[in-house]
Motif scaffolding. Structure first.
Motif, short mmCIF file in Angstrom:
data_model
loop_
_atom_site.label_atom_id
_atom_site.label_comp_id
_atom_site.label_asym_id
_atom_site.label_seq_id
_atom_site.Cartn_x
_atom_site.Cartn_y
_atom_site.Cartn_z
N GLY A 101 0.76 -1.23 -0.02
CA GLY A 101 -0.22 -0.05 0.12
C GLY A 101 0.77 1.31 -0.10
O GLY A 101 0.31 2.29 0.23
N ASN A 102 2.17 0.97 -0.29
CA ASN A 102 2.76 2.37 -0.38
C ASN A 102 3.01 2.96 -1.74
O ASN A 102 3.31 2.30 -2.68
CB ASN A 102 4.37 2.04 0.09
N ARG A 103 2.77 4.51 -1.84
CA ARG A 103 2.67 4.88 -3.14
C ARG A 103 4.23 5.56 -3.30
O ARG A 103 4.95 5.96 -2.48
CB ARG A 103 1.69 6.11 -3.14
N LEU A 104 4.61 4.86 -4.56
CA LEU A 104 6.30 5.48 -4.97
C LEU A 104 5.97 6.71 -5.23
O LEU A 104 5.10 7.53 -5.58
CB LEU A 104 6.50 4.59 -6.10
N VAL A 105 7.25 7.38 -5.20
CA VAL A 105 7.59 9.02 -5.51
C VAL A 105 8.47 9.09 -6.61
O VAL A 105 9.26 8.10 -6.90
CB VAL A 105 7.67 9.54 -4.10
N HIS A 106 8.41 10.48 -7.05
CA HIS A 106 9.46 10.65 -7.96
C HIS A 106 11.03 10.59 -7.47
O HIS A 106 11.18 10.82 -6.34
CB HIS A 106 9.04 12.34 -8.50
N GLY A 107 11.86 10.43 -8.66
CA GLY A 107 13.20 10.42 -8.09
C GLY A 107 14.16 9.47 -8.98
O GLY A 107 15.22 8.93 -8.55
N SER A 108 13.31 8.43 -9.42
CA SER A 108 14.10 7.25 -10.23
C SER A 108 13.46 7.24 -11.60
O SER A 108 13.77 8.06 -12.36
CB SER A 108 13.82 5.80 -9.50
N ARG A 109 13.34 6.26 -12.29
CA ARG A 109 12.45 6.16 -13.41
C ARG A 109 11.55 5.08 -13.69
O ARG A 109 11.33 4.40 -12.80
CB ARG A 109 13.45 5.87 -14.68
N GLN A 110 10.86 5.24 -14.66
CA GLN A 110 9.49 4.15 -14.93
C GLN A 110 8.61 4.29 -13.72
O GLN A 110 8.03 3.29 -13.47
CB GLN A 110 10.25 2.89 -15.32
N GLU A 148 12.11 -0.27 -22.38
CA GLU A 148 12.33 -1.48 -21.24
C GLU A 148 10.70 -1.42 -20.49
O GLU A 148 10.88 -1.46 -19.02
CB GLU A 148 13.34 -1.33 -20.31
N TYR A 149 9.61 -1.71 -20.86
CA TYR A 149 8.49 -1.76 -20.25
C TYR A 149 8.65 -2.91 -19.10
O TYR A 149 8.95 -3.83 -19.49
CB TYR A 149 7.19 -2.04 -21.08
N THR A 150 8.12 -2.64 -17.75
CA THR A 150 7.88 -3.61 -16.65
C THR A 150 9.34 -3.53 -16.31
O THR A 150 9.50 -4.87 -15.45
CB THR A 150 6.97 -4.69 -16.96
N CYS A 151 10.42 -3.29 -16.68
CA CYS A 151 11.55 -3.44 -16.12
C CYS A 151 11.65 -3.11 -14.61
O CYS A 151 12.21 -4.21 -13.71
CB CYS A 151 12.61 -2.77 -16.83
N HIS A 152 11.07 -2.21 -14.13
CA HIS A 152 11.00 -1.96 -12.55
C HIS A 152 9.54 -1.99 -12.17
O HIS A 152 9.56 -2.40 -10.88
CB HIS A 152 11.51 -0.57 -12.24
N ILE A 153 8.72 -1.69 -12.70
CA ILE A 153 7.39 -1.89 -12.38
C ILE A 153 6.50 -2.92 -13.24
O ILE A 153 5.93 -2.66 -14.13
CB ILE A 153 6.64 -0.28 -12.65
N HIS A 154 6.53 -3.96 -12.35
CA HIS A 154 5.89 -5.22 -13.09
C HIS A 154 4.51 -5.43 -12.34
O HIS A 154 3.85 -6.69 -12.42
CB HIS A 154 6.63 -6.49 -13.34
N GLU A 155 4.17 -4.62 -11.36
CA GLU A 155 3.05 -4.81 -10.52
C GLU A 155 2.54 -3.49 -9.94
O GLU A 155 3.53 -2.61 -9.79
CB GLU A 155 2.92 -6.08 -9.68
N CYS A 156 1.18 -3.56 -9.54
CA CYS A 156 0.67 -2.18 -8.99
C CYS A 156 -0.63 -2.67 -8.26
O CYS A 156 -1.41 -3.46 -8.83
CB CYS A 156 0.49 -1.19 -9.98
N TYR A 157 -1.02 -2.28 -7.15
CA TYR A 157 -2.16 -2.60 -6.30
C TYR A 157 -2.87 -1.46 -6.03
O TYR A 157 -3.45 -1.52 -4.82
CB TYR A 157 -1.36 -3.47 -5.09
N CYS A 158 -2.93 -0.53 -6.53
CA CYS A 158 -3.84 0.74 -6.30
C CYS A 158 -5.39 0.29 -6.86
O CYS A 158 -5.76 -0.54 -7.22
CB CYS A 158 -3.18 1.77 -7.19
N ASP A 159 -6.21 1.06 -6.34
CA ASP A 159 -7.51 0.88 -6.29
C ASP A 159 -7.89 0.83 -7.85
O ASP A 159 -8.89 0.41 -8.29
CB ASP A 159 -8.43 2.00 -5.72
#
Length: 670
Positions: A101-110, A148-159
């Protein structure tokens, strides 16, 4: 459609990091290195859209014109790989959410949720602006969508992802009753009465529903593909003649490459073998897999000239290693070699990732000198471009099987790529070349088809294999294959349900082994050590080729053969070392008189890697010597050495070196 006519050679170029004086120096260095192709604007979003209402193309205009004037072709990205801070600040809920349930923040990529309407809207708008401005620039030869789609974000659990998942399931299953049946929800009282009752497979008390997990993996791949399609459509509204692609990542679990490849004109991947591995078979395998997505030449869009920055220990490539491994990709169908990146960054997370131009003086750099030598050598390889790779056999590969196989609650943990790599190593040692095929593809053109650890497959694929073998095909599969359908439901009637009839056997029980446990089998007068897995096999119509020698499985069949119609189906009920597996494969090849395409050109066998690509009226034989010794090759007919520029009937291939021999279908060997 613009077509490639020469080997692409260059790098991912990020000139927004540098002054114009440095960029002008780069033009000189690129010519020295033989560079003719660069990727730009991959992370350029904030540079061309510094705020919501402003687009500033002055620098990109100057750069594109400069590259074109210097005869450097451009792979132009739409710049959507890293959303800018102003966009994240305005719409923080476009960011992905972790399983906790933690929302990621700006400062990296993708950093974007795969279902975010805000991200999709702004990415499409940026893509439109880039395409509108540059679609008719003569220097642009490729559209590079995102990165590089899904290289770092390959899941998300938001509403939002939960709601979109429910919608996706409704579109797939139509009725909640159909979903309940597919998901076997009567187990553990999981049945649903309405779509809104369904959660994402997030934190749960114990084992999750595997069918739900499978559909979630399909959903994530599909949502990211939708983003690609949206960005592509925005560009296609202006551009008609420039091919489209995005850079895949070879053996990357979260993108179904076969589905994605249908949306691309060219496929590519980013190759990062570990220099500490003498023979990085997974990356070599990925060359063949990427080519197989369209059965056409591919591109290496990224590789490191030497070390990367993201391993615990970032080994440097030894002298000659970059060249040899680059030729490995070309020998298996690549029409271009690109590096990440051109100039080593001064700051940021990748500043210690190697580049063609290092932090120090390039003229004193081994890496730069090797890059120059290799780049200018590639100018001799125009005949390679567009040629067809010739495969001797087919390996069935399915991302959905990968997802299913590695879910929990199995007899033991198995790794799909580990199993494939051992098979690929054995085949490579025999110089048996392969295509990878999706279960839905036509396999009738292959004399030998292998389906390793195909745990999950449809009933239609089972029928396809039966028809293939009946008509004379040779089929090989191994343990824990043909077990469940596409919903992770077991085929009843005995294992391996899907292949039980064609194999002529029944597996009564699995005997998984701990990592520290090993058994033995007897095969053709030899004793092999078993790993990971054994099983109780009963012969129906099959013949045993090997037996287990263990106290708990004395004399039980371990490797079998079954004639089915005009063909044969083989089964291996354990994991073997690659060298032992090669012996089994050799017997199958010899017993069925299977031929290799390269036998047309060379006498005898050789430890040198041999592959073949064919053009309209000529063939190209690639000889790559990964060993530490020089090897003599005797040709069956006269050829022309492209690199040495001489006619040859026999030749030596030095240790860690390469030869490319052209055989014309006419009297002219050049």
């Amino acid at each position: 459609m613009k077509k490639q006519t020469q080997m692409y050679y260059g790098a991912d170029y990020n000139p927004e990091q540098w002054s114009k004086e440095v960029i002008l120096e780069d033009m000189v260095l690129m010519k020295e290195a033989g560079v003719n192709y660069v990727s730009i604007n991959i992370f350029g979003w904030v540079s061309i859209q510094p705020n919501e209402t402003t687009f500033d193309f002055d620098f990109l205009d100057w750069l594109i014109d400069l590259l074109y004037k210097n005869d450097i072709m451009i792979d132009l990205a739409n710049g959507t790989a890293s959303p800018p801070a102003w966009l994240v600040h305005k719409y923080p809920d476009m960011m992905p959410m972790t399983v906790h349930g933690n929302r990621l923040v700006h400062g990296s990529r993708q950093h974007y949720c795969p279902t975010s309407d805000v991200y999709r809207q702004y990415a499409a708008a940026l893509s439109s602006e880039v395409a509108k401005r540059y679609h008719d620039h003569p220097g642009i030869v490729m559209w590079h969508i995102n990165n590089e789609y899904t290289c770092h974000i390959h899941e998300c659990y938001c509403d939002r992802c939960r709601s979109r998942f429910q919608q996706w399931l409704k579109e797939k299953y139509q009725t909640i009753a159909t979903l309940n049946s597919a998901w076997s929800t009567t187990f553990w009282s999981q049945s649903y009465g309405d779509w809104h009752e369904i959660y994402l497979p997030e934190e749960m008390p114990t084992f999750k529903n595997p069918a739900q997990q499978l559909d979630y993996a399909r959903f994530i791949s599909a949502m990211n593909l939708e983003i690609y399609q949206i960005e592509k459509a925005a560009i296609a509204a202006y551009s008609k003649e420039i091919p489209f692609m995005t850079n895949l990542m070879g053996l990357h679990k979260y993108v179904d490459g076969f589905k994605w490849a249908t949306e691309m004109d060219v496929v590519s991947w980013n190759s990062y073998p570990n220099p500490f591995n003498e023979m990085p078979y997974p990356q070599f395998l990925a060359n063949d897999l990427t080519r197989s997505l369209k059965k056409k030449p591919f591109l290496i869009m990224e590789q490191a000239p030497s070390a990367v920055n993201w391993r615990a220990v970032n080994g440097a490539k030894k002298a000659g290693q970059m060249r040899l491994w680059s030729y490995e990709a070309i020998a298996h169908g690549s029409d271009g070699i690109m590096f990440f990146q051109w100039r080593q960054s001064k700051g940021g997370a990748e500043k210690f990732h190697s580049a063609v131009v290092p932090h120090g003086e390039p003229k004193e750099s081994r890496v730069f000198k090797e890059s120059c030598q290799f780049g200018n050598e590639l100018k001799k390889l125009q005949a390679v471009v567009g040629t067809t790779f010739i495969a001797d056999a087919a390996i069935v590969f399915d991302w959905e099987n990968w997802w299913a196989l590695e879910l929990d609650a199995k007899p033991r943990k198995l790794k799909y790529i580990h199993q494939l790599s051992r098979l690929y190593e054995a085949l490579s040692g025999l110089n048996l070349t392969v295509d990878f095929v999706h279960p839905d593809e036509d396999i009738s053109g292959y004399s030998f088809v292998i389906a390793p650890n195909l745990y999950s497959a449809s009933s239609s694929f089972g029928k396809k294999i039966e028809e293939y073998v009946t008509r004379g095909g040779i089929f090989l599969t191994n343990f824990f294959s043909g077990i469940v359908n596409e919903h992770d439901q077991v085929y009843l009637g005995g294992y391996p349900g899907l292949f039980k009839d064609v194999l002529g056997l029944t597996v009564e029980e699995f005997y998984p082994l701990k990592d520290s446990m090993h058994g033995q089998i007897s095969f053709d007068g030899q004793t092999f050590t078993t790993h990971l897995w054994e099983e109780v096999i009963h012969l129906d119509h099959a013949t045993a080729l090997a037996h287990f020698n263990n106290d708990h499985l004395p004399g039980v069949p371990a490797i079998t053969s079954n004639q089915y119609g005009d063909g044969y189906a083989y089964y291996i009920g354990t994991e073997l070392a690659p060298a032992d597996l090669a012996i089994v494969l050799t017997k199958i090849i010899q017993d069925n008189d299977l031929h290799k395409a390269t036998e047309e050109f060379i006498e005898g066998t050789t430890p040198v890697s041999v592959t073949c690509r064919k053009g309209k009226d000529y063939s190209l034989l690639f000889l790559l010597n990964h060993t530490d010794s020089t090897h003599q090759i005797v040709l069956k007919k006269k050829g022309y050495s492209i690199l040495d520029e001489t006619n040859v009937t026999e030749l030596e291939v030095d240790a860690k070196n390469v030869q490319i021999i052209k055989f014309s279908h006419t009297s002219d060997h050049k």
